[in-house]
Design an enzyme around this catalytic site. Sequence first.
Site, PDB file in Angstrom:
ATOM      1  N   ALA A   1       0.664  -0.979  -0.188  1.00  0.00           N
ATOM      2  CA  ALA A   1      -0.078   0.030  -0.554  1.00  0.00           C
ATOM      3  C   ALA A   1       0.692   0.948  -0.350  1.00  0.00           C
ATOM      4  CB  ALA A   1      -1.033   0.432   1.266  1.00  0.00           C
TER       5      ALA A   1
ATOM      6  N   GLU B   1     -10.293 -11.748 -12.707  1.00  0.00           N
ATOM      7  CA  GLU B   1      -9.899 -12.930 -12.366  1.00  0.00           C
ATOM      8  C   GLU B   1      -9.506 -12.392 -10.937  1.00  0.00           C
ATOM      9  OE1 GLU B   1      -6.989 -13.653 -15.061  1.00  0.00           O
ATOM     10  OE2 GLU B   1      -9.112 -13.542 -16.833  1.00  0.00           O
TER      11      GLU B   1
ATOM     12  N   LYS C   1      -6.342 -11.690  -8.487  1.00  0.00           N
ATOM     13  CA  LYS C   1      -4.748  -9.878  -8.485  1.00  0.00           C
ATOM     14  C   LYS C   1      -3.825 -11.468  -7.474  1.00  0.00           C
ATOM     15  CE  LYS C   1      -2.392  -6.455  -8.538  1.00  0.00           C
ATOM     16  NZ  LYS C   1      -1.025  -6.672  -8.451  1.00  0.00           N
TER      17      LYS C   1
ATOM     18  N   ASP D   1      -0.842 -12.887  -5.354  1.00  0.00           N
ATOM     19  CA  ASP D   1      -0.063 -12.131  -5.169  1.00  0.00           C
ATOM     20  C   ASP D   1       1.679 -13.108  -5.066  1.00  0.00           C
ATOM     21  OD1 ASP D   1       1.457  -9.936  -4.567  1.00  0.00           O
ATOM     22  OD2 ASP D   1       0.738  -9.559  -1.893  1.00  0.00           O
TER      23      ASP D   1
ATOM     24  N   TYR E   1      -1.086 -20.777 -10.789  1.00  0.00           N
ATOM     25  CA  TYR E   1      -2.095 -20.546 -11.528  1.00  0.00           C
ATOM     26  C   TYR E   1      -1.621 -19.889 -13.087  1.00  0.00           C
ATOM     27  CZ  TYR E   1      -5.518 -21.932  -7.816  1.00  0.00           C
ATOM     28  OH  TYR E   1      -6.211 -22.323  -7.291  1.00  0.00           O
TER      29      TYR E   1
ATOM     30  N   LYS F   1      -8.289  -3.100  -6.791  1.00  0.00           N
ATOM     31  CA  LYS F   1      -7.117  -3.389  -5.554  1.00  0.00           C
ATOM     32  C   LYS F   1      -8.487  -3.465  -4.210  1.00  0.00           C
ATOM     33  CE  LYS F   1      -3.020  -3.449  -5.218  1.00  0.00           C
ATOM     34  NZ  LYS F   1      -1.786  -2.935  -4.871  1.00  0.00           N
TER      35      LYS F   1
ATOM     36  N   CYS G   1       3.712 -11.153  37.869  1.00  0.00           N
ATOM     37  CA  CYS G   1       2.623 -10.606  36.968  1.00  0.00           C
ATOM     38  C   CYS G   1       1.922  -9.365  37.220  1.00  0.00           C
ATOM     39  CB  CYS G   1       1.615 -11.332  37.835  1.00  0.00           C
ATOM     40  SG  CYS G   1      -0.236 -10.692  37.558  1.00  0.00           S
TER      41      CYS G   1
ATOM     42  N   CYS H   1      -0.636  -7.902  40.281  1.00  0.00           N
ATOM     43  CA  CYS H   1      -0.730  -8.467  41.714  1.00  0.00           C
ATOM     44  C   CYS H   1       0.780  -8.624  41.874  1.00  0.00           C
ATOM     45  CB  CYS H   1      -1.395  -9.689  41.639  1.00  0.00           C
ATOM     46  SG  CYS H   1      -0.408 -11.409  41.209  1.00  0.00           S
TER      47      CYS H   1
ATOM     48  N   CYS I   1      -0.196 -16.100  35.159  1.00  0.00           N
ATOM     49  CA  CYS I   1      -0.738 -15.127  37.059  1.00  0.00           C
ATOM     50  C   CYS I   1      -0.831 -16.532  37.374  1.00  0.00           C
ATOM     51  CB  CYS I   1      -0.933 -14.262  37.054  1.00  0.00           C
ATOM     52  SG  CYS I   1      -1.583 -14.054  38.707  1.00  0.00           S
TER      53      CYS I   1
ATOM     54  N   CYS J   1      -5.668 -12.190  42.444  1.00  0.00           N
ATOM     55  CA  CYS J   1      -5.042 -11.344  41.400  1.00  0.00           C
ATOM     56  C   CYS J   1      -6.301 -10.526  41.084  1.00  0.00           C
ATOM     57  CB  CYS J   1      -5.113 -12.204  39.566  1.00  0.00           C
ATOM     58  SG  CYS J   1      -4.300 -10.659  38.737  1.00  0.00           S
TER      59      CYS J   1
END
Length: 681
Positions: free
Chosen positions: A31, A112, A114, A116, A229, A320, A414, A417, A432, A437
Site C-alpha cells: 500500500a 480474475e 490478482k 500475489d 495458476y 485493488k 504478574c 498483583c 499468573c 489477582c
Amino acid sequence: MPEPQITHLRQQINYHLHRYHVLDAPVISDAEYDELYRQLVELEAAHPDLITPDSPTQRAGAPPQSAFAKVVHPAPILSLANAFNMADFYAWRARIGRLLPDPDVPLDFTVEPKLDGLSVVLTYQDGRFTQGATRGDGQIGEDITPNLRTLRALPPHIPVAPLPTPNSQLPTYLVVRGEAFFPLDKFDSFNADRLAAGEAAYMNPRNAAAGSLRQLDSAITAQRPLTLYVYDFVAWQGGRVPDTQWERLQLLRAWGFPVSPDSQYCPDLAAVAAAYERWATYRNTINYEVDGIVAKINNRPLADSLGFVGKDPRGAIALKFPAQEKTTRLLDVVVSVGRTGILAPAAVLEPVEIGGVIVRNATLHNYDEIARKDIRIGDYVLVKRAGEVIPYIVGPVIDRRDGTERIVMKPSHCPACGEPAIQPPGEVAIYCDNPACPEQLVRRVEYFVSRDAMDIESFGGQTAVLLTEKRLIHDIADIYYLNKETLLDLEGFKDKKVDNLLAGVEASKSRPPERLLAALGIRFVGSVVAALLIGQLGGIDEIAAATQEQLQAIEGIGPGTAVSVTTWFANDKNRAVLEKLRAAGLRFALERTAVAAATPQPLANLTFVITGTLPSLSRGAAKALIEQHGGKVTGSVSKNTSYLLAGENAGSKLAKAQQLGIPILDEPTLRKMLVGAQPVL
C-alpha cells in the site's frame, strides 16, 4: 519546480522495486509503494514534458538478476493500472469508451483474482514445456526453467489428457503467463522449519515464492510447496486461440493448465461491482494471497485494439482491495492479564491507518512467537488486519534496524498483583497463578456475563470493572448476591438502570448447565467442550466427580483438558464458588424426564457441518443442540455429510458442499427438523 520531487520519487520507487523484485526483501508495504507510485503518476500527468523513458511508470517490474541467463519475451509482459474503488473503475470504463466507435457499447468482462506471487512466462514447443522465465522488466526475464520443472502443478506437456477442446488446435509454439505462489496453509510451517534450521523466515508468502524460484539449486526449490495458476496467452503459432478471455481460460484448463477456480464471467459492469464486493470478504477464506481482482474486457481483439498507456494495457484494470498491511514502528510490548491468568504480550504501535481504521495496538500471540519471529522493541514491523480480526504483527523489517532495538523479555512477575509468573511444562503460555489477582477477577466477570457465557443483559465491561473496584464482587458468584440498595449508592446508577441489571442477573439463572460450565472460565473448556461434557455426563456435579481417565474416555476430550477440569474442581475456593452459585438457584444439570428419554431423536444417524454466523445460535450452542437431538457434528464437509448448517459469511465449506451436492440448511429449517419436520430444500 516539480522536477526535483519527480526525481526523488523515481529514486525511491526504483529502490523499492529492486528490493521487492530482485532482493525479495521489501522494507515498505504494498500500500505504501502504491501511494508513492500514485504520486509519481499524478505529477507526470501534470507535467508530461518531464516523463523520461526510464521512469518507473514507463516499464514493468525490475531488471533480472545477473545470476540467471536472460530470456527475451516474445511479447511485452506488462503490469496493470490500478483502481482503488468502484469510482476509479467506472472512470476507467469512461476513458476506454472514448476510444471506441460507440462509447456506450455494452461490454462483458472476466474477473480474475490478482494473485500475489511471482509472475512466470512458460514456453511450450510441440506441446512440451521447454522454458520458464520470470517477468523481469517486461521485455527480458530470468531463465528459471529447472526450478519451474519442480512445480507439480506445472504440466510438462499438453494436453495433459485427451480432453475435448472444440474449435481449438494445439499450437506448435505456445507461450502462456501465470503466477507462482505459496499456499497459505503451508507458509507458517515452512517458516517454522527455516527458523528451526537457523535460517531467516520469509516476511510473506510472496517473498517465499520469489525466493524459492530464484534458487540456483533446483533441488531446494523442489522441497518447497509451490504451485501456480495460469491465466493468459502471450504468443502462439500454428494453432487457434479463442477471441474471448473466458474461452481462453476454459481452453487453458482443458489443456491441463492449473487455472484459478475463482475466476468468473461478468456480463456487465454491475456484475463486476458485485464481484468486487464479494471478494472483499471472500479473500480471507481462500488458500492464497490476493491484493485485488483483475477486470478484463472479455473481447480480446477489442481489448488489444485499445493499446497501452505508458506500460499499462487499456483493456484490463486491477481493482485493488483496501490495504490490509502497513509498516509502522513497534514502540513497546505490554503485558495483559487474561481471565485464566495468561500473561499475554500486546504490541503498542506508532499509529497507522489500515483499511480505514487507525491501529495503535496489535496482538503478539505469545512470547515463543515473538522469539521465533525475532520481533524487537523499536523494530519497524509489518502489521496485518485481515477482515475484522484483531491486527497482528507479521514480522520485523530486519533491514531497517539501526542497532537501538531491544529484545522482548518474558515477564517474571504478574504486572497486576506482582506474584511470580509460571510457565507449565509443554505450554507456550505464561500464567499468573494467583486466584486473588484483581485483573483476573475483572476478566473472569467480563467473560461470565458475556453473550457467549451467561448472557446477562445490561451487564457490560465497564460495570464489571466498577463492581470489582468497589469490592462489591469478590468472585463470579457474588453477581447473584448484588442488591438494589447498594447499587443505587454508585454514581450513575439510577432506579431503571439498576432494575434492568438485576432483571438480567435473575433471567440468567435459567441458562442451561452447559452455559454455566463454559462461563466458569476453566482452561480449555469453551462452549463446545462444555456442551460435550454436559451432554455425556449430564451435569456439573457429575463432571466434578469424574476422574481424568473417565474424562479422557469421552471422544473429543484430550489429556490437557482432562487435567484442567479435574484440577479446577479439586480447588476448594472453586468449589465454594460453585456452592454459592447453586444456592443462588442456577441450573447444574440437564432436565431429563422419562417421556423425553423415550422420545425418538429426529436427528439420529445424521451428520452435520456448521459454517458462518447463525442468527441466534453460537457455533457451540448449535453443535450442542444437534447432538442433544441425536445428530453428529464434524468439522469438514465430505460425501458422508448429511447437511451443512450455514449462516452469514459462510466460506469454503459452503462451496465444497455445493460442489458435492450436500443439502444446505439455515437455522429456522434446523429448528423445524428438531420437532420432526422434514426439511424443504
